[in-house]
Design an enzyme around this catalytic site. Sequence first.
Site, PDB file in Angstrom:
ATOM      1  CE  LYS A  84      -2.183  -0.908   3.858  1.00 47.31           C
ATOM      2  NZ  LYS A  84      -1.638  -2.207   4.309  1.00 47.31           N
TER       3      LYS A  84
ATOM      4  NE  ARG B  49      -4.008  -0.862   9.925  1.00 51.05           N
ATOM      5  CZ  ARG B  49      -3.005  -0.381   9.186  1.00 51.05           C
ATOM      6  NH1 ARG B  49      -3.079   0.810   8.636  1.00 51.05           N
ATOM      7  NH2 ARG B  49      -1.934  -1.106   8.998  1.00 51.05           N
TER       8      ARG B  49
ATOM      9  NE  ARG C  55       7.350  -2.575   5.849  1.00 50.19           N
ATOM     10  CZ  ARG C  55       6.019  -2.526   5.872  1.00 50.19           C
ATOM     11  NH1 ARG C  55       5.341  -2.097   4.838  1.00 50.19           N
ATOM     12  NH2 ARG C  55       5.369  -2.945   6.924  1.00 50.19           N
TER      13      ARG C  55
ATOM     14  NE  ARG D 159       6.550   0.000   9.755  1.00 48.38           N
ATOM     15  CZ  ARG D 159       5.377  -0.056   9.111  1.00 48.38           C
ATOM     16  NH1 ARG D 159       5.274   0.438   7.885  1.00 48.38           N
ATOM     17  NH2 ARG D 159       4.328  -0.602   9.685  1.00 48.38           N
TER      18      ARG D 159
ATOM     19  NE  ARG E  35       2.249  -4.194  11.356  1.00 49.76           N
ATOM     20  CZ  ARG E  35       3.276  -4.119  10.524  1.00 49.76           C
ATOM     21  NH1 ARG E  35       4.461  -4.559  10.882  1.00 49.76           N
ATOM     22  NH2 ARG E  35       3.123  -3.612   9.339  1.00 49.76           N
TER      23      ARG E  35
HETATM   24  P1  ADP Z   1       1.144  -1.604   7.481  1.00 51.74           P
HETATM   25  O1  ADP Z   1       0.158  -1.280   6.424  1.00 51.74           O
HETATM   26  O2  ADP Z   1       2.418  -2.160   6.954  1.00 51.74           O
HETATM   27  O3  ADP Z   1       0.566  -2.441   8.572  1.00 51.74           O
HETATM   28  P2  ADP Z   1       1.047   1.136   8.500  1.00 51.74           P
HETATM   29  O4  ADP Z   1       2.230   1.996   8.385  1.00 51.74           O
HETATM   30  O5  ADP Z   1      -0.119   1.442   7.641  1.00 51.74           O
HETATM   31  O6  ADP Z   1       1.606  -0.326   8.249  1.00 51.74           O
HETATM   32  O7  ADP Z   1       0.528   1.117  10.019  1.00 51.74           O
HETATM   33  C1  ADP Z   1       1.384   0.875  11.096  1.00 51.74           C
HETATM   34  C2  ADP Z   1       0.641   0.919  12.421  1.00 51.74           C
HETATM   35  O8  ADP Z   1       0.021   2.215  12.606  1.00 51.74           O
HETATM   36  C3  ADP Z   1      -0.521  -0.057  12.592  1.00 51.74           C
HETATM   37  O9  ADP Z   1      -0.085  -1.333  12.994  1.00 51.74           O
HETATM   38  C4  ADP Z   1      -1.358   0.656  13.669  1.00 51.74           C
HETATM   39  O10 ADP Z   1      -0.801   0.508  14.942  1.00 51.74           O
HETATM   40  C5  ADP Z   1      -1.232   2.117  13.291  1.00 51.74           C
HETATM   41  N1  ADP Z   1      -2.309   2.548  12.369  1.00 51.74           N
HETATM   42  C6  ADP Z   1      -2.150   3.024  11.099  1.00 51.74           C
HETATM   43  N2  ADP Z   1      -3.334   3.322  10.536  1.00 51.74           N
HETATM   44  C7  ADP Z   1      -4.290   3.030  11.456  1.00 51.74           C
HETATM   45  C8  ADP Z   1      -5.708   3.115  11.483  1.00 51.74           C
HETATM   46  N3  ADP Z   1      -6.415   3.551  10.427  1.00 51.74           N
HETATM   47  N4  ADP Z   1      -6.356   2.720  12.607  1.00 51.74           N
HETATM   48  C9  ADP Z   1      -5.682   2.278  13.669  1.00 51.74           C
HETATM   49  N5  ADP Z   1      -4.342   2.171  13.713  1.00 51.74           N
HETATM   50  C10 ADP Z   1      -3.638   2.544  12.629  1.00 51.74           C
END
Ligand code: ADP
Length: 217
Positions: free
Chosen positions: A13, A86, A125, A158, A169
């Site tokens: 994404k 999400r 990554r 990360r 996750r």
């Molecule tokens: P990935 O898509 O690789 O899981 P992201 O960078 O999108 O990683 O998100 C990393 C973390 O940020 C998530 O595991 C969560 O803790 C938090 N996060 C990001 N977007 C949201 C969201 N819309 N709602 C709740 N937590 C979020």
Amino acid sequence: MNIILLGYPGSGKGTQAQALSSLLGMEHLSTGDLFREEIAKGTPLGLKVAEYLSGGKLVDDKIVLEVINSKFEKVEKGFLFDGFPRTLDQAEALDALLVSKKMELDAVIFLNVDEAEVVERISSRRVCSKCSKVYNVISSPPKKENVCDDCAGPLLFREDDKPAVIEKRIMVYKDLTEPLISYYRANGVFYEIKARGDAKVITENIVSFIKTEIANK
Ligand code: ADP
Ligand code: ZN
């Protein structure tokens, strides 16, 4: 135009959103990048969300929606959402927000890859600590080891990409985020893109898909 990119953690994404936003002139809104920036700067919001991120848990809907609301205050052309919504509650809140702004959701693009592949990708990554550009040491390495091509910032692994946190996750994704697939299917805005293979080819597929299927709708 408003587009959501949906998919497993590590489905690409962020990589695709970064490429697409510059190609299509859309505003990239990544809640993950945003939270990581706040954490790096040590702001009150950053302090509040740090533990959620490092534990692989979702940040509270309430906090996420406050952040999204503030972004919508100065919205001009619409967003390319990456990592939001999400949860079903977030999806419903976004629908209401769009209605209140007289905007529409044009498409939800699901980046389809299987679980084994994302686990492998995440382990290689690296992310630029300054500009958030995503690299993969195997499939898309930087020109100079551990240095960002764009801004010369140091690349980091990360904290939440460690195996134990990835597992968490992925569980959270299946529980809370996967139901969005049927939610958006029912809304008639759901599209699926095969997201295995070369990232550039996937970007081209998404661009041509948006130009033919969405932009002229
Ligand atoms: P990935 O898509 O690789 O899981 P992201 O960078 O999108 O990683 O998100 C990393 C973390 O940020 C998530 O595991 C969560 O803790 C938090 N996060 C990001 N977007 C949201 C969201 N819309 N709602 C709740 N937590 C979020
Ligand atoms: Zn950078």
